[in-house]
Design a protein around this motif. Structure first.
Motif, PDB file in Angstrom:
ATOM      1  N   VAL A 113      16.939  -0.966 -71.123  1.00  0.00           N
ATOM      2  CA  VAL A 113      16.750   0.488 -71.065  1.00  0.00           C
ATOM      3  C   VAL A 113      15.529   0.888 -70.248  1.00  0.00           C
ATOM      4  CG1 VAL A 113      17.967   1.010 -73.202  1.00  0.00           C
ATOM      5  CG2 VAL A 113      15.558   0.356 -73.289  1.00  0.00           C
ATOM      6  N   LEU A 139       8.480   2.619 -72.027  1.00  0.00           N
ATOM      7  CA  LEU A 139       8.698   3.258 -73.320  1.00  0.00           C
ATOM      8  C   LEU A 139       7.444   3.151 -74.174  1.00  0.00           C
ATOM      9  CD1 LEU A 139      12.295   1.925 -74.053  1.00  0.00           C
ATOM     10  CD2 LEU A 139      11.670   4.265 -73.452  1.00  0.00           C
ATOM     11  N   LEU A 174      14.035   6.887 -76.719  1.00  0.00           N
ATOM     12  CA  LEU A 174      15.354   6.391 -76.331  1.00  0.00           C
ATOM     13  C   LEU A 174      16.457   7.361 -76.751  1.00  0.00           C
ATOM     14  CD1 LEU A 174      15.281   2.541 -77.032  1.00  0.00           C
ATOM     15  CD2 LEU A 174      15.612   3.672 -74.834  1.00  0.00           C
TER      16      LEU A 174
END
Length: 310
Positions: free
Chosen positions: A35, A80, A91
């Protein structure tokens, strides 16, 4: 059926979903794992950012390659938060943004919640935050209206289905619209196809296939009718197959004849080397398999290697 669909989706996006060649994916594991491209760690009150490498590709890279668009607020080189809960919330926001963007482009994903796209551990954190929202600052930003508390095994099935449907909708809104009908009208002028039933391309003429899919069906019909007599005039295993009306992408393609005429239209030399050995009226499973093996071998002969399993 779902497993076959999942395999087809995985193969297509592995081969064609990325810039600079193939990128193997697994649904949902690699998509929900990869991600970001920068991993944040901490040691003795210091924060370190480690690049995961240019070979790490995210769903946002896939989306940019197919659509040419970046999602607002999401960059390809972002990291992140270090805190697990903040990371999960970031997320969840990213997945919400992704779903909103796809829906704005015409995707149909009312059943896919952002939390279904999370890793299992992040999903559990999301549920915990939601159930304890009274203790969370700005709790009015959360809602139990669509809160689904799923067991681990059920969540995995739901996550796999959600990612599969998301990829299918990406294909629908960014790949299928590339289909053009400008060359199809020329084929209708041929005498051999003038009496063939037409497939309407109007948006409301079908509740199963999109206008772009109906253009492909029309293309299949036209090439089959135009080429069937030429391809099998010297057939070794039967007569010239009769006219047919192709209205779907499964049953009408099972015997391999329709797809063979499409290949023959662009690679006519395959007729003598491959297609004359096909059964033009197959009746047994062995004959269907025989035709499909020839079709796959013909694809390999022209380097059309798309990992098709017979």
């Amino acid at each position: 059926f779902f497993q076959k669909t999942l395999t087809a989706v995985k193969n297509w996006f592995t081969l064609f979903g990325w810039s600079k060649g193939q990128n193997p994916i697994s649904i949902p594991y690699s998509l929900r794992r990869d991600v970001c491209k920068i991993h944040v760690t901490s040691s003795q009150e210091k924060i370190f950012k480690q690049s995961l490498g240019k070979d790490t590709k995210t769903v946002y890279d896939l989306l940019f390659h197919l659509s040419g668009q970046l999602l607002p607020g999401i960059t390809s080189s972002q990291s992140l938060p270090l805190d697990p809960v903040e990371r999960m919330l970031k997320l969840h926001w990213q997945h919400s943004t992704l779903l909103a963007f796809l829906k704005s482009q015409g995707a149909y994903l009312p059943h896919v919640m952002p939390e279904f796209l999370l890793e299992p551990d992040d999903y559990k954190k999301w549920i915990k935050v939601q159930t304890l929202k009274k203790d969370v600052k700005n709790s009015d930003t959360f809602s139990n209206k669509h809160l689904f508390i799923l067991e681990d095994s059920i969540f995995e099935r739901m996550s796999k289905r959600a990612w599969t449907d998301l990829l299918l909708q990406i294909y629908k809104v960014f790949v299928l619209p590339r289909v053009s009908s400008r060359n199809i009208t020329d084929l209708f002028s041929l005498e051999s196809v003038q009496n063939m039933p037409r497939i309407k391309s109007e948006p409301l003429s079908s509740n199963i296939y999109s206008p772009y899919e109906r253009i492909i069906l029309t293309w299949l019909n036209q090439h089959y009718e135009k080429n069937r007599k030429t391809v099998w005039k010297d057939c070794e295993k039967g007569e010239v197959p009769p006219m047919r009306w192709i209205v779907n992408f499964d049953r009408d393609l099972l015997d391999g004849l329709v797809l063979a005429t499409q290949l023959a239209a662009y690679c006519p030399y395959l007729v003598a080397t491959h297609f004359v050995r096909m059964y033009t009226n197959p009746k047994t499973p062995e004959q269907f398999l025989h035709n499909c093996l020839i079709l796959v071998n013909a694809m390999h002969a022209v380097s059309l290697a798309i990992d098709i399993k017979v």
